[in-house]
Design a protein around this motif. Structure first.
Motif, short mmCIF file in Angstrom:
data_model
loop_
_atom_site.label_atom_id
_atom_site.label_comp_id
_atom_site.label_asym_id
_atom_site.label_seq_id
_atom_site.Cartn_x
_atom_site.Cartn_y
_atom_site.Cartn_z
N TYR A 295 -122.17 116.07 -62.07
CA TYR A 295 -121.91 116.66 -60.76
C TYR A 295 -123.18 117.22 -60.14
N ALA A 296 -123.47 116.80 -58.90
CA ALA A 296 -124.64 117.25 -58.15
C ALA A 296 -125.93 117.00 -58.92
N ASP A 371 -116.09 114.82 -50.83
CA ASP A 371 -117.22 115.54 -51.41
C ASP A 371 -118.49 114.71 -51.39
N GLY A 374 -122.94 112.17 -55.31
CA GLY A 374 -123.30 113.13 -56.35
C GLY A 374 -122.14 113.97 -56.83
N LYS A 375 -121.03 113.90 -56.11
CA LYS A 375 -119.86 114.70 -56.47
C LYS A 375 -118.60 113.84 -56.64
#
Length: 433
Positions: A295-296, A371, A374-375
């Motif tokens: 995530y991110a 989102d 990256g999410k």
């Protein structure tokens, strides 16, 4: 400890010992299955009769290896001579000659595994980490265990998908993705009137949380043909999945699937039945994929291409940088022996509604499409193979998600990613009950 149906039935002492040790192993399953969020195999007594049947089945699919490799994640990879692999046990493949290589789609060059091309897949599977590889002339097969079979509903259901029920109210122009037996989707798909000879896409890989042992979360490509509301649907599928019931852990794994009768009696995952012919000696279908997206943070994706060889007619699969993995022989199919009529790309989960509410099994990253990069999970560069064996970008797609409060999808287009979409979701939340 076993339950015997007939008093006159006689069993060997080694089998009784085996039964005893199986029960002990099941009691210690939480120790054996490391790195997981759930204890997927629980203690249960096993009758000697059932154990005999399981052992006979395992002997059929676990072929004698030339070399055995112990993977760091606990998997055992058997290097089996390619002529001894399970696929060739199929009655329709009795005289089958393994195809060495297909005609690639126009503009695609087969990876010869020299130089940089090999790096595209070499370290993508956990079993590669110890540096051992299967020798030429063999194929790597993940060994199935008693644990694997006991997690299934029955020996018959081991390695198979549950059929999806199709309500009469389904949209006529939509693919066979309506909710049934708890299956839920967030997909993009083509129309159902054209001839399709393959598809390609790049998808990022995650390790979604799966709440119940008999649920799964996957991301894949489907190539379909036949009747969506009958018993003759043909489907070829490949992608990555997390399936505690099938593998005993929560790791994402490369997988394949096929059926020629709407998931009823034919087909299976990976090499768990006769069918898919593996040709590559360094990619193990069913083995864990590593690393995965965070995530991110860094995103890791894989590219899968499925297409029909225009000369022989087999349906081939390549992974990563056009590395040939193997093929589904044309003899396995009815409608797909000719061509496909629809392609689907996207995610699927099973929601068992444990405790009377939607489970918290994630699709993709577990985050909604909105989102973004990256999410959320994505598929990019969607392409199809046409009758001329050419790959063409997909410009017009339809999207479908049964319950957007649980999982959703958003498609778009740009010059770098072509046609792409984000998809997924967390499952249970205040709006998804």
């Amino acid at each position: 400890m076993g339950v015997v149906g007939r008093k006159t039935r006689r069993f060997s002492f080694p089998l009784l010992l085996l039964n005893f040790f199986v029960v002990l192993l099941l009691q210690r399953a939480a120790v054996l299955v490391s790195g997981t969020r759930l204890n997927y195999t629980k203690y249960r007594q096993v009758s000697i009769l059932r154990l005999e049947r399981i052992q006979k089945h395992l002997e059929n699919i676990n072929k004698p290896p030339v070399l055995t490799i112990q993977s760091p994640d606990g998997d055992i990879i058997d290097c089996v001579h390619k002529r001894k692999q399970p696929a060739l046990d199929h009655p329709l493949l009795k005289n089958h000659k393994i195809q060495k290589a297909p005609i690639m789609p126009k503009g695609i060059t087969r990876n010869n595994e020299k130089g940089r091309g090999r790096d595209a897949w070499e370290y993508w599977q956990t079993w590669h980490r110890n540096g051992t590889r299967c020798p030429k002339g063999t194929v790597p097969i993940r060994r199935s265990t008693v644990h694997d079979v006991l997690r299934a509903k029955s020996l018959y259901h081991f390695g198979k998908k549950q059929p999806r029920m199709i309500p009469l109210s389904r949209r006529i122009d939509a693919p066979d993705v309506v909710t049934g037996n708890g299956h839920e989707h967030a997909i993009a798909y083509t129309g159902s009137s054209s001839e399709v000879y393959g598809a390609r896409a790049t998808m990022n890989v995650w390790d979604p949380s799966v709440q119940e042992v008999n649920e799964f979360s996957l991301s894949q490509i489907w190539v379909l043909s036949g009747s969506f509301d009958g018993s003759d649907l043909n489907s070829i599928e490949a992608g990555w999945q997390v399936s505690p019931e099938l593998y005993g852990d929560s790791r994402p794994r490369l997988f394949t699937y096929w059926t020629s009768d709407s998931y009823q009696a034919t087909g299976c995952y990976n090499l768990l039945c006769a069918g898919f012919v593996q040709t590559h000696n360094r990619i193990a279908i069913g083995a864990a994929i590593s690393p995965v997206s965070s995530y991110a943070a860094t995103q890791y994706d894989i590219t899968i291409l499925i297409w029909k060889d225009p000369k022989v007619g087999n349906w081939w699969m390549s992974f990563g940088d056009n590395t040939l993995v193997g093929y589904w022989p044309a003899e396995l199919f009815t409608h797909l022996a000719q061509h496909g009529t629809m392609v689907e790309w996207g995610g699927e989960v099973v929601n068992t509604r444990a405790n009377g509410q939607h489970t918290s099994t994630h699709m993709g990253s577990g985050h909604f499409a909105g989102d973004g990069f990256g999410k959320a999970s994505y598929f990019r560069n969607l392409e199809i193979v046409d009758s001329d064996n050419s790959l063409s970008p997909v410009h017009n797609i339809l999207t479908l998600a049964e319950n957007t409060n649980c999982y959703d999808i958003r498609s778009s287009y740009n010059n770098q990613w072509g046609t792409y979409f984000y998809y997924g979701g967390p499952g249970n939340n205040p709006e998804c009950l």
